[in-house]
Design a protein around this motif. Sequence first.
Motif, PDB file in Angstrom:
ATOM      1  N   ASP A  57       0.837  -1.202   0.000  1.00 35.01           N
ATOM      2  CA  ASP A  57       0.000   0.000   0.000  1.00 35.01           C
ATOM      3  C   ASP A  57       0.869   1.248   0.000  1.00 35.01           C
ATOM      4  N   VAL A  58       0.541   2.164  -0.892  1.00 36.92           N
ATOM      5  CA  VAL A  58       1.188   3.479  -0.894  1.00 36.92           C
ATOM      6  C   VAL A  58       0.428   4.417   0.028  1.00 36.92           C
ATOM      7  N   MET A  59      -0.853   4.547  -0.230  1.00 37.19           N
ATOM      8  CA  MET A  59      -1.765   5.265   0.651  1.00 37.19           C
ATOM      9  C   MET A  59      -3.076   4.493   0.664  1.00 37.19           C
ATOM     10  N   TYR A  60      -3.783   4.586   1.749  1.00 35.20           N
ATOM     11  CA  TYR A  60      -5.094   3.968   1.793  1.00 35.20           C
ATOM     12  C   TYR A  60      -6.057   4.782   0.941  1.00 35.20           C
ATOM     13  N   SER A  61      -6.792   4.092   0.103  1.00 37.02           N
ATOM     14  CA  SER A  61      -7.775   4.772  -0.733  1.00 37.02           C
ATOM     15  C   SER A  61      -9.039   5.049   0.079  1.00 37.02           C
ATOM     16  N   ARG A  62      -9.881   5.871  -0.488  1.00 39.91           N
ATOM     17  CA  ARG A  62     -11.147   6.168   0.178  1.00 39.91           C
ATOM     18  C   ARG A  62     -11.962   4.902   0.381  1.00 39.91           C
ATOM     19  N   GLU A  63     -11.957   4.032  -0.613  1.00 38.44           N
ATOM     20  CA  GLU A  63     -12.716   2.796  -0.513  1.00 38.44           C
ATOM     21  C   GLU A  63     -12.151   1.885   0.568  1.00 38.44           C
ATOM     22  N   GLN A  64     -10.810   1.807   0.641  1.00 34.98           N
ATOM     23  CA  GLN A  64     -10.204   0.984   1.684  1.00 34.98           C
ATOM     24  C   GLN A  64     -10.570   1.471   3.074  1.00 34.98           C
ATOM     25  N   LEU A  65     -10.628   2.775   3.229  1.00 35.76           N
ATOM     26  CA  LEU A  65     -10.927   3.331   4.543  1.00 35.76           C
ATOM     27  C   LEU A  65     -12.360   3.028   4.971  1.00 35.76           C
ATOM     28  N   ARG A  66     -13.259   2.984   4.026  1.00 32.65           N
ATOM     29  CA  ARG A  66     -14.669   2.843   4.370  1.00 32.65           C
ATOM     30  C   ARG A  66     -15.157   1.400   4.321  1.00 32.65           C
ATOM     31  N   THR A  67     -14.436   0.536   3.632  1.00 30.09           N
ATOM     32  CA  THR A  67     -14.876  -0.853   3.497  1.00 30.09           C
ATOM     33  C   THR A  67     -14.804  -1.568   4.835  1.00 30.09           C
ATOM     34  N   GLU A  68     -15.874  -2.238   5.193  1.00 30.32           N
ATOM     35  CA  GLU A  68     -15.935  -2.946   6.469  1.00 30.32           C
ATOM     36  C   GLU A  68     -15.556  -4.406   6.282  1.00 30.32           C
ATOM     37  N   ASN A  69     -14.922  -4.966   7.319  1.00 32.42           N
ATOM     38  CA  ASN A  69     -14.609  -6.391   7.289  1.00 32.42           C
ATOM     39  C   ASN A  69     -15.797  -7.191   7.791  1.00 32.42           C
ATOM     40  N   GLU A  70     -15.597  -8.482   7.999  1.00 33.45           N
ATOM     41  CA  GLU A  70     -16.715  -9.349   8.376  1.00 33.45           C
ATOM     42  C   GLU A  70     -17.314  -8.993   9.727  1.00 33.45           C
ATOM     43  N   ASP A  71     -16.534  -8.274  10.544  1.00 35.79           N
ATOM     44  CA  ASP A  71     -17.038  -7.857  11.845  1.00 35.79           C
ATOM     45  C   ASP A  71     -17.648  -6.469  11.809  1.00 35.79           C
ATOM     46  N   GLY A  72     -17.745  -5.891  10.595  1.00 40.13           N
ATOM     47  CA  GLY A  72     -18.323  -4.565  10.489  1.00 40.13           C
ATOM     48  C   GLY A  72     -17.381  -3.446  10.862  1.00 40.13           C
ATOM     49  N   VAL A  73     -16.084  -3.696  10.791  1.00 44.91           N
ATOM     50  CA  VAL A  73     -15.093  -2.707  11.196  1.00 44.91           C
ATOM     51  C   VAL A  73     -14.353  -2.210   9.965  1.00 44.91           C
ATOM     52  N   SER A  74     -14.365  -0.919   9.764  1.00 42.50           N
ATOM     53  CA  SER A  74     -13.590  -0.314   8.685  1.00 42.50           C
ATOM     54  C   SER A  74     -12.264   0.187   9.228  1.00 42.50           C
ATOM     55  N   ILE A  75     -11.319   0.450   8.336  1.00 41.93           N
ATOM     56  CA  ILE A  75     -10.008   0.934   8.766  1.00 41.93           C
ATOM     57  C   ILE A  75     -10.138   2.274   9.470  1.00 41.93           C
ATOM     58  N   ILE A  76     -10.948   3.171   8.928  1.00 37.63           N
ATOM     59  CA  ILE A  76     -11.048   4.492   9.540  1.00 37.63           C
ATOM     60  C   ILE A  76     -11.707   4.404  10.910  1.00 37.63           C
ATOM     61  N   PHE A  77     -12.702   3.543  11.050  1.00 42.71           N
ATOM     62  CA  PHE A  77     -13.339   3.366  12.354  1.00 42.71           C
ATOM     63  C   PHE A  77     -12.347   2.789  13.362  1.00 42.71           C
ATOM     64  N   TYR A  78     -11.586   1.823  12.923  1.00 47.17           N
ATOM     65  CA  TYR A  78     -10.574   1.209  13.788  1.00 47.17           C
ATOM     66  C   TYR A  78      -9.544   2.248  14.254  1.00 47.17           C
ATOM     67  N   LEU A  79      -9.057   3.069  13.307  1.00 51.24           N
ATOM     68  CA  LEU A  79      -8.052   4.069  13.651  1.00 51.24           C
ATOM     69  C   LEU A  79      -8.615   5.132  14.585  1.00 51.24           C
ATOM     70  N   GLN A  80      -9.858   5.494  14.403  1.00 50.61           N
ATOM     71  CA  GLN A  80     -10.465   6.475  15.297  1.00 50.61           C
ATOM     72  C   GLN A  80     -10.500   5.972  16.728  1.00 50.61           C
TER      73      GLN A  80
END
Length: 1775
Positions: free
Chosen positions: A927-950
Amino acid sequence: MSFTQGDSIQVNFSMVDDVNTDEVYNILPVNNVLADHPALQLPEVRAAITALKCLRELHRPPYARWNENMDILDWLGALFGFQQDNVRNQREHIILLLANRQLQLPSTDDLSSMLNPSIIGTLRKKILKNYYNWCAYLGRKPHAQIKEHMSREPKEQNELLYISLYLLIWGEAANLRFLPECLCYIFHHMALELNKFRNDSSVLPAYIGEDAFLNKVVKPLYLKVKAEAEASRGGKAPHSAWRNYDDMNEYFWSSRCFKDLGWPLNERSKFLASPNAAQQNHDWDFQRFKGIWQKEKVGKTGFVEQRSFWNIFRSFDRLWVMYILFLQAAIIVANEGSGIPWIELKERDTQVQVLSVFITWAGLRLWQSLLDAGMQYSLVSKETPLIGIRMVLKTIVAMVWTIVFSVFYSRMWDQRNHDFRWSDEANRRLLIYLKTALVFIIPELLALLLFILPWVRNYVEISNWRIFNVLTWWFETRLFVARGLREGVVQNFFYTLFWVVLLLAKFSFSYFVQIKPMVKPTKVILNIKNIPYKWHELFRNTNQFCVVVLWAPVILVYFMDTQIWYSIFTSLVGALVGLFSHLGEIRNIKQLRLRFQFFASAIQFNLIPEVLLPQFHGSLIAKVRDLIRRIQLRYGFGIHKKIESTNQVEAGRFAIIWNEIVWTLRGEDILNDSEVELLEVPPSSWDLGVIRWPCLLLCNELLHALSQASAFEGEDRALWLKICTNEYRGCAVIETYDSIKHLLKKIVNKHSDEHSIIVNLFQEIDTSLSQGKFSEKYRMTELPEIRLKLITLVKILLTKPSEKDQQKVVNALQNLYDIVVRDFPKERRSTTQLREDGLFTERTDNKLLFEDTIELPDVEDEHFYQQLRRLQTILTTRDSMPHVPKNLEARRRIAFFSNSLFMNMPRAVPVEKMMAFSVLTPYYDEDVMYSREQLRTENEDGVSIIFYLQRIYPDEWSNFTERMHREGMKDPDDIWTAKVMELRLWASYRGQTLARTVRGMMYYYKALKMLAFLDSASEMDIQKGFQKLVATASRPMDGVNENMNVPSQWHPNSEGSGADASALLKFTYVVTCQIYGAQKARQDNRAKDILYLMKNHEALRIAYFDEVKAGRETTEYYSVLVKYDSALQREVEIYRVMLPGPLKIGEGKPENQNHALIFTRGDALQTIDMNQENYFEEALKMRNLLQEFTNYYGIRKPSILGVRENVFTGSVSSLAWFMSSQETNFVTLGQRVLANPLKIRMHYGHPDVFDRLWFLTRGGMSKASKVINISEDIFAGFNCTLRGGNVTHHEYIQVGKGRDVGLNQISMFEAKVASGNGEQVLSRDVYRLGHRLDFFRMLSFYYSTVGYYFNTMLVVLTVYAFLWGRVYMIFSGLEQALINVANATDNAALGAVINQQFLIQLGIFTALPMIVENTIEHGFLSAVWDAFTMQLQLASVFYTFSMGTRTHYFGRTILHGGAKYRATGRGFVVEHKSFAENYRLYSRSHFIKAIELGVLLIVFASYSALSTKTFTYILLTFSSWVLVVSWIMAPFVFNPSGFDWLKTVYDLEDFMNWLWYKGGILAKAEDSWEVWWNEEQDHLRTTGIWGKALEILLDLRFFVFQYGIVYQLAIANGSKSILVYFLSWIYVVVALAIYLVITYAQNKYGATKHIYYRMIQAAVVGLSTLVIGLLLGCTQLEAIDLATSMLALLPTGWGLICIAQVLRPLLLPSLVWDTIITLARFYDLIFAFIVISPVALLSWLPGFQSMQTRILFNEAFSRGLQISRILVGKKTHSM
């Protein structure tokens, strides 16, 4: 033709199109000296360009047309056919090298464009030093010699020609750069051709024309290297079957290369011969050549890598000889009695028995010679007959010594026994034996003498005198490397002392605790007669075998426990070295506050160069002065604490540096705006006559001062001295007073009477202060009330009141006036007196005082309100704000930076005189930078990268949103639209992305520009810069703009040309994005992100590998360098250097580094991986670090500067914390001790700094041979040490590093490293270091590299040996016999020793070094609490599990191979890993081994007489049960939602689907069990015959269960006949038959004719029940026997499967193989249910899920992570 110096012309290759490349340049527009570039204005740069244009006496190259501006590189390019871009690249390279060296000379007033005469000569000697050594080694005269009597111009021209020629060769050599002596060979011949052509223009080089060098020289050699790499079959072929890079290079260590390869290159030579090459040459017969090639090809050179555990003995034979001889002597002494050893040795018999060690010693030499011959025989050829002769002679001599010692020893004892005493004849024979032994150890005595005199040893080894070669031929092979490795006497003393004390402790412990207690039980066992065996005894003298069984774990511990002692001593010595290095003196912000005034001086001392006359640079006087100054700074001796600032320049420099650090931290969002105002140093404004310390230091100090003043009675001077005992308190008082004075004057109209009142009032107060009568004249008790009135006034002003609200200001001023004028003075004055004193006036307009006189500043005057907020803070704060800054990372960084300035580091030199350096980062497709889609996409537990980082970084998210609002964000939704790039960067800077790495490395550029400005700035410049810095304090401080191509905010002029020029000359950052070209072609978003990084970072360069189709079947390959041109607003290509073929023919990462290495610049090179970052404050110390290259460490200057790492991923989870703590301990305490005193530190990865030119000419920064160099980084350290380099370690500077944070990631990383160490065991580098280092450095090397992994494996083998030995004794009946005859507690004590050793191993390896290091840096209580917390979070389970990972992959790699690069991934790990995935990853390395040990423990508990004694059983087996539980449960304990019931159910269902899915051609291991099972056997397909044999031998252990248990069954009726065992196989065959029948029926009838399937099942069950009933009724069979039989059957079946896997090539064509697959699937099902059963139970029980979550995420909980909501996906925050 020749031309004079005045002929300034340039060549254009006739075959190259005329392309205007002047406008596109890398760092300097060297092709256009008239360009408006700041660096071209430097006389040093112009001097370098002028020197290259000197073409006097040079003949015109053939086939070239001429243009203006020709230089030496163009001339060489035309003569030898170098590529044009290679010439352009090396031109800039050489100009920068020359210019930077000229800049480093002492300053003079001479600004002429002439290089200093010493510059070129020094550079030539450094670049060609390896070439000169190579010529001397081979006895060849160098062709690049410079005659000292030559005049200046010809001499400089010759030197530049040779430098340029070598660098042009190197720049175009591609993969051949890994063959440094091959480059020497090429240079040697081309230099000769250069000399001949200069003397006679008719003598042309062998290769001329377009790209002649690439096509005629590089390509044939490259194709040979490539053909050999292809012969490795991707690393699956045995290392002995193909030549790697080292073999190819070492061919040039022999003079035969001149005879065989010749010049021009003989393409039919043995060296270049290969079938592939034959096929490409159609002018001669391929089949004929193939036969010649197979017979006469050049084989392995110098060393043959053979896959065997015996390599551990071969490489470190001296270590094993020491251990074995001491063990033998200790057993002999302990066997003689119970006294202490030195008393026992007084007996003559004991003394003589100890002398038997010489027989063993000779035997070990014999074994070593046999191993050498057996493994290295393929080195013998017609060209190397002496190697074979020496092998034979060494074997014969060792055999003779063994026989002689044996004969003499036996004759000595025969005589003694004959005479029943030590008679004269016996003593005579003893004397002969001793004389023989003395002759035997003469080589060792000589080695000891040379160890004491290391310079003699170095001289003998380095010398190329033939007499020395003859004398040393017997002892060692003559090599070009591994010569002169001895250290100085002082260094020898310290690491010798370390090891002498350690070995004394180890051997004392081994003798008294391990060996001596075993003697008595051994004697008892050997004396037992008539043992009632419980099974059929296959061999006689089983008493002896029982002794072996008992001693095996003890001996394993004996060989292993030195690693424990090494850890203990390393911890103690590391702590001592750390304390003397002044680590941990400032551990937190509180301690920094106490020493901040010294810290400010330390910044000035360390980061600002001292102006010295040239004659004082590096002098003893300067060093003494620096030492005294450091002591003063460190302890505060002799430093006058000044309140009033007298040196505005120094204060300005400090303020600029400190504020830039603070604002950089704000830009990273680890500080908020209010914390910035508390931490920054404001400018000296508002007419303050005091140092303006950060507001944080002044908090609460005014209140303390007012309290002291209110309660004080006495003179003003005494009060002031009392207040000033705290410097910050005095500063707070003065600053508050001066600020109030300025404030009141500013807000009141200057032409009003009220302004005069204020002036007079302060004049009166100033007068009383100067006269010392302030306390006499004023009531000190009124000061708190005045403070309250001032607070009210300031609060009103901060609201920025409008004209309508000015009355509030008037009221506040009136209240303040009343108390100051009327209540404050002790002597109350009348109105008349006040009017006379100018303190009162009557308004003629009948308005109140101060009414209509208020002039408030503009609301946009941010500077005014910032100062006002500072004043409010000083007035109002009631505590010291101990939690500022709030962010833990900010606190850590500030504390480390401040502490580092009190450590010993070289003084900084001006930027223009510092070493130039580059940073190189390899990148593939992460990864160079996280894309907007990567940040918002949720995993199987409903957790997105941006939510996790917050949730992980709540304070940093708050700071980010605050910054965004300050920069114009109004709606929170703007974060996904207008501010989406800032959001992407914010998230990317918290992951392990390329953007984070680039930002960190570009801090070097930012720091250099600032430091360059400070170096040359005048007082006026500094004041202007400071003012501008403050004026732009509210600038956007984000990750986007902080390194953008904009002028620095602290620079007084917007251009900043001088600072920019210096920074560009000194720093280059190259990211080698291997597939960037392909990413651009397919419009990959990663390519767009990389372009974005280039656009925003001026000094960033991207190198990549490009493939271009030149025709239908032709592909051209290039190394390309690009940058972003801000003028053209697009990416531009700088250089395109053609390669001879594909880039990757070895390991990918080093090949990627190597191709981009030609684009780096400078004298130093820092290697940075893509999971690292840098910090601005640390970048400020880089020029200090680079000065280390000029210092001697021992007898050598450094070749590699080791740098401390900070693992920044430790806060994610407890697992990440464990890994971070382990890694931190290694990169701090561990490497600290390796560097000093052990002098054996290697290069263990990034971010070490290399002496670039030293490594450039010696093979590069890593090695790239397939598989053997899979751990490529450490081989750079090996190569450095072998070639006489020096590696140091420096802890005053740090670089951030990310680590894997999930168990699966960590395990794959551990597997990669362990496999790499397994390959290192086989390598020539380890062998040579093991033999060529002195004894004590060899010990350090062993225990810090492969020895650590080998000893970890011994820990596990100890458990195996102990349990298998116990099971053997139980089944055979020996245990019961021992209990009956001897005291069982002796054996229990033995088990306790083994158990304690295991626990000590665990504790010492992990806990002690971490506790010691944390104690140094964080304090003892903090360290103990961390260790306690880690244990509560099951750290021991994790470390035990990791030990299993290392053991499995290290052992398997040595035995079978199979090492490969394992991509671990660097993402955030919060998702649940399925059971199937965990089973695939851990079944073979952990689960099955744990089940085996568990079965052994169950057998022990079921059949051992000791198991009835609960305490004894626990004592014996506790550590083994810990290991079993850890290996089974760790993947689930450290798996998010590991004990969630629903997930466990889903996991089981998913596993069953995976297990039964057959798969297809394209199926992957993730989809099908069968595909995975086949892949798991890959290592068995590539292993050799010995590996297969040993594997089968190890698998036979599983049959012991059946053999032992069948005799315990009641149906055996006590029979000991061997028939009982053979009959038991009927049960095995029947069970297998039943399974096959059921399986066959299911496959044939299960789907179509289900009734048939049920009928067959019923028949089988009925028949089985009938047989079992008959056996129960007619024989002695008992019901318990059925369960017990299963315990015997399962291991037998698994043993059969394991053996069948080894014999796969034989069984695959037969029908048996399908049965094996079916049976293997059934076993994996059984194993899976055994593993998942405890998981399911814990998941079903309430409370364990929450407990597991607490254990896994405890650290994140403390930082606000709502993990319970994350794992169930119940968000409380919506974006």
